[in-house]
Design an enzyme around this catalytic site. Structure first.
Site, PDB file in Angstrom:
ATOM      1  N   ARG A  62       0.844  -1.191   0.000  1.00 14.52           N
ATOM      2  CA  ARG A  62       0.000   0.000   0.000  1.00 14.52           C
ATOM      3  C   ARG A  62       0.879   1.239   0.000  1.00 14.52           C
ATOM      4  NH1 ARG A  62      -4.720   1.986   4.151  1.00 14.52           N
ATOM      5  NH2 ARG A  62      -3.111   1.663   5.718  1.00 14.52           N
TER       6      ARG A  62
ATOM      7  N   SER B 179       6.796  -5.267   7.391  1.00 12.76           N
ATOM      8  CA  SER B 179       6.231  -6.102   8.469  1.00 12.76           C
ATOM      9  C   SER B 179       6.889  -7.465   8.568  1.00 12.76           C
ATOM     10  CB  SER B 179       4.723  -6.264   8.249  1.00 12.76           C
ATOM     11  OG  SER B 179       4.132  -5.008   8.061  1.00 12.76           O
TER      12      SER B 179
ATOM     13  N   ASP C  40       5.029  -3.017  11.101  1.00 16.63           N
ATOM     14  CA  ASP C  40       3.593  -2.669  11.099  1.00 16.63           C
ATOM     15  C   ASP C  40       3.028  -2.606  12.506  1.00 16.63           C
ATOM     16  OD1 ASP C  40       3.871  -5.408  11.456  1.00 16.63           O
ATOM     17  OD2 ASP C  40       2.103  -5.938  10.274  1.00 16.63           O
TER      18      ASP C  40
END
Length: 925
Positions: free
Chosen positions: A541, A605, A659
């Site tokens: 993203r 992450s 994350d």
């Protein structure tokens, strides 16, 4: 002139037609389709009333739960004794059910003996009635040379209205069919039988089930037809039963699966619901019965009363001079002189008129041909009304089943028994025709019960034994997933030990405890534009975040999501980061900001060893990634180099962020008490603010770290997914977990994550389902290629299947989408498996979180800690029960901590932007 005479002649003949005369006389009994639809709608309303806890006590249609939860599937087996007490005949049977290979390949063998039942027994004292039943049973055992020393399971067909609280307990509500033995109403019929067996002595009998004859009929036919979900009796009495969704049966706990409901529809109309359809003849029959005002529908429909209705009609027509020239012999005035067997004989296709004449002559009449035609037509109308009313009631039941299942069309089988249906020459055809006319969208098949209700009673018992055995085996399979408080306390202690070990600078640790170089949570003064890039799994993203000056909680976000192909996830590192650089380029084009030199935060992450806020050395890939030449390298540099190769734009990558840390920062912007981050999604991880003095990895470097003097804390990314890699969780790891681990891309690693994260829960469920199917406990033992396919059972299916709003039919739809043809019982087990796996995952996360918050409390020397945990991840947000179980487990295991869980609205991307803003402010000072 001749034509006029002919018309007059034919008109006079028409006027003399005896059937027309009867039609006019009985016009109220001739029901048209619009009236039948109205009756059907009224019956549906009565069914709803009978199922509701609020109105069931006053309902005329009792809708009694039977505690029969499944129809046969062909795997039933065993030897059973059966008693059938339902009317003038009493039977004792031995029923042998043989298990077959696959569905409904088994067979049933029966031996029976009929014992006489006198009216005196049915109208005397209940103990005497049951003593006769018990003595007949003992005689049967003797006659058939069945051992008296061996324990025998027994099924009891008792064809009178009973309220059942268990399969082996039923309170008699009322007698019917002219039976009224004293001292039993309101008492447990099974207990009365057991006491009689004890009085007789010399037998070892275990009464396992009491069944209504209607239910037994459905079960008998269900053994041969998997679509049979309705039972119908049309004989001396009348009744219907069907498989209702358990969530609609208020009087029984639980909402999973189905249960057979005995409608006891003979009472329909007792509250006046049929008053505008009741004729004077129905009123006369009711008035002279042993239970006036009761069983109104049965008195309009069943074989016990049809002959009497015909007699009353013929009697009145004779009194009015419309039959027999007004002659009324005493026999015609006598109750019971015309029977339902007479009615059937009158309607025979070829001999009907002759039979009618013979019956009338026996009554002392000398009927004309027209008299015989008229009386035959009376019989036809009375029996036709009966089949019409039964069709209307049946249409109501089938409509309800169709609505329950959310189907536009329904394929279903109705199992039928009873002398009216079996022996009346036209009854069955009329019934079938009217049902199909009322429900043209339903494919209804009628199957005649070939072995009576006794076989069905034995099958009820066999099914109950099968379900109990299957439940035991399923419970044994799922038992290792059910963690005790002691086990959870041990997991908490193991996690705590892992946290402490990871903070030390001594050798490798299963819990990595990686420093994030994030020293501060946001204070609300952050402002400006920041780019946030987020690689957390299969999606990448890109996000533009704008913080407005001086306005906390006032943020604008713009983002695009890109899917990372599997071949890129598992290709070369250069290809992976080139793809990410291409996605960033596309996003900047999309935002019209290609030439802007923006500060960026990179949410990555995966476990990274950080030596600074903008440096992250990849320790190991997780979540299915295994791109080459990345582990041991700085992921920020890998991204910078990919951006340079494109030579289209420039970014100032200020921070690399896990994350979990991003989630904590995002929620801390909303709540200053947020000092813990939790991810419960594709992966599983936690971070928290740890005191610098406890982080030996930082302290022992003997270098000045930014803010050491001023900021005594740093956010630690625990990477708790590695807990158990050293074998510390082996006691709770099941064979299914071991299989999932063995088949993963990182076998032996991330053991805690493989117990708790969305990437693996679906696969654990698939392994359990595969094991249960191989054991013959699911999907009829058919192991499909779909079920053997790794990854086919995604974790999103757990969330859907465990939804409280999802009916089992929708669960079956999900399974069918996966190529798994399931029964209702299968769906219940699948839901139970999903629940066991997801609950364990939530409890383990709760135990881990309890270890984290207790450590923070003890770090600060507090008796009580108030703290907020920022949470992100689809498992936490979308699973219907995960968050509640996690919170409750944390509360129980960390009672001195008041923990608030705050879901992150924008996820870790906003957190990465905030970390970038905080870090840039520090850097620019």
């Amino acid at each position: 002139m001749l034509a006029v005479h002919l018309i007059s002649f034919f008109f006079s003949k028409l006027q003399e037609d005896p059937t027309k005369k009867v039609d006019r006389f009985l016009h109220a009994m001739r029901l048209h389709d619009d009236q039948l639809i109205d009756i059907s709608a009224r019956f549906q309303a009565e069914m709803k009333k009978g199922l509701s806890a609020e109105s069931s006590a006053a309902a005329a249609v009792k809708m009694l739960p039977t505690h029969v939860r499944s129809t046969p599937d062909g795997s039933e087996k065993g030897q059973f004794l059966a008693l059938d007490l339902g009317g003038s005949k009493f039977k004792v049977l031995q029923v042998k059910v043989r298990e077959g290979m696959g569905v409904r390949k088994g067979g049933v063998e029966m031996e029976e003996k009929i014992y006489p039942m006198s009216k005196e027994l049915f109208n005397g004292r209940a103990p005497e009635l049951f003593d006769h039943v018990s003595e007949s049973l003992k005689d049967f055992l003797h006659v058939k040379n069945i051992s008296l020393d061996k324990k025998h399971p027994l099924a009891f067909t008792f064809s009178f209205p009973c309220e059942q609280t268990r399969l082996d307990k039923g309170l008699l509500l009322s007698w019917s069919k002219n039976c009224r033995a004293r001292g039993l109403q309101g008492k447990d019929v099974v207990q009365a039988l057991r006491e009689a067996i004890d009085r007789t002595g010399g037998m070892d009998i275990e009464v396992l089930a009491m069944v209504n004859d209607t239910v037994a009929t459905m079960m008998t036919c269900g053994f041969d037809d998997q679509y049979c979900d309705v039972g119908l009796i049309i004989g001396t009495g009348t009744n219907a039963c069907y498989m209702e969704e358990l969530r609609h049966v208020d009087l029984v706990e639980g909402d999973e699966g189905r249960m057979c409901v005995n409608t006891e529809w003979g009472g329909f109309g007792d509250d006046g619901a049929l008053s505008d359809y009741i004729t004077e003849f129905d009123q006369d029959v009711d008035a002279t019965s042993i239970n006036p005002g009761k069983q109104i529908f049965e008195k309009m429909v069943s074989g016990m009363y049809l002959g009497e209705l015909v007699r009353l009609v013929v009697l009145k027509m004779a009194k009015l001079g419309q039959l027999f020239d007004g002659l009324v012999p005493d026999a015609l005035r006598t109750k019971g002189k015309i029977t339902t067997a007479h009615v059937a004989a009158m309607e025979e296709y070829k001999n009907g008129l002759k039979n009618t004449r013979d019956i009338l002559v026996e009554l002392g009449l000398n009927p004309s041909q027209d008299d015989c035609v008229a009386v035959q037509h009376v019989s036809t109308i009375v029996s036709f009304r009966s089949s019409n009313l039964v069709a209307a009631g049946l249409a109501a039941i089938l409509t309800r089943i169709k609505q329950n299942r959310h189907l536009r069309a329904l394929r279903i089988t109705v199992g039928v028994d009873g002398t009216m249906y079996k022996t009346h020459p036209q009854y069955a055809k009329r019934l079938h025709k009217v049902v199909r006319r009322l429900l043209p969208e339903c494919q209804v098949r009628f199957v005649l019960s070939d072995s009576g209700s006794s076989k069905g009673a034995a099958l009820v018992t066999a099914v109950a034994q099968r379900l109990a055995s299957r439940k035991r085996q399923v419970d044994e399979t799922l038992a290792p997933f059910k963690l005790s408080q002691e086990q959870l306390q041990l997991v908490k202690a193991t996690m705590r030990a892992g946290l402490e070990a990871g903070l030390k600078n001594k050798g490798p640790s299963a819990v990595k405890m990686l420093p994030s170089y994030v020293y501060h949570t946001p204070d609300g003064t952050e402002r400006g534009k920041y780019l946030a890039l987020d690689l957390g799994g299969t999606n990448f993203r890109a996000m533009l975040v704008k913080f407005k000056k001086g306005l906390q909680n006032n943020t604008r976000l713009y983002h695009k999501i890109y899917t990372v192909p599997l071949e890129i996830m598992q290709g070369t590192g250069e290809e992976l980061f080139d793809h990410l650089a291409q996605y960033v380029s596309d996003f900047l084009d999309y935002m019209g900001m290609k030439k802007a030199h923006l500060p960026a935060g990179f949410t990555f992450s995966f476990p990274c060893e950080q030596t600074a806020i903008d440096t992250g050395i990849l320790v190991s890939w997780t979540k299915g990634f295994k791109a080459t030449d990345c582990e041991g390298h700085d992921v920020v540099n890998l991204l910078r180099e990919a951006i340079k190769r494109r030579n289209e734009y420039d970014l100032d990558i200020v921070a690399v962020v896990n994350d979990t840390v991003g989630t904590m920062m995002s929620c801390a912007y909303e709540d200053p008490q947020c000092e813990v981050g939790l991810i419960a999604g594709t992966g599983s991880n936690a971070c928290y603010m740890e005191e610098l003095k406890n982080i030996e990895k930082i302290r022992q470097k003997k270098q000045k770290t930014e803010g050491d003097e001023e900021t005594p804390e740093m956010c630690i990314n625990t990477e708790w997914g590695g807990l158990g890699d050293d074998g510390s969780l082996d006691d709770i790891i099941t064979p299914f977990d071991a299989e999932v681990d063995h088949n993963s891309v990182n076998s032996g690693k991330q053991r805690f994550e493989k117990l708790t994260s969305g990437m693996y829960l679906g696969e654990i469920v698939r392994e359990v389902l595969l094991d249960l199917t191989r054991g013959g406990l699911l999907f009829r033992g058919r192991v499909t290629e779909t079920l053997k396919t790794p990854g086919i059972f995604q974790t999103k299916y757990l969330s859907q299947i465990e939804s409280d709003r999802l009916a089992l039919l929708q669960v079956r739809s999900i399974l069918q989408h996966l190529g798994l043809n399931s029964t209702c019982d299968d769906s219940i087990i699948v839901k139970e498996v999903c629940g066991a796996v997801s609950r364990r995952a939530a409890e383990l996360c709760g135990a881990g979180m309890a270890a984290v918050v207790d450590k923070i409390r003890e770090n600060r020397g507090l008796d009580h800690l108030n703290i907020t945990v920022g949470v992100d991840g689809a498992l936490y947000k979308l699973h219907p029960h995960f968050s509640g179980v996690l919170q409750e487990t944390t509360r129980v295991l960390a009672p001195q901590c008041n923990v608030t869980f705050l879901p992150s609205e924008e996820g870790s991307g906003k957190g990465a932007a905030l970390i970038t803003a905080v870090a840039r402010q520090k850097r620019d000072r």
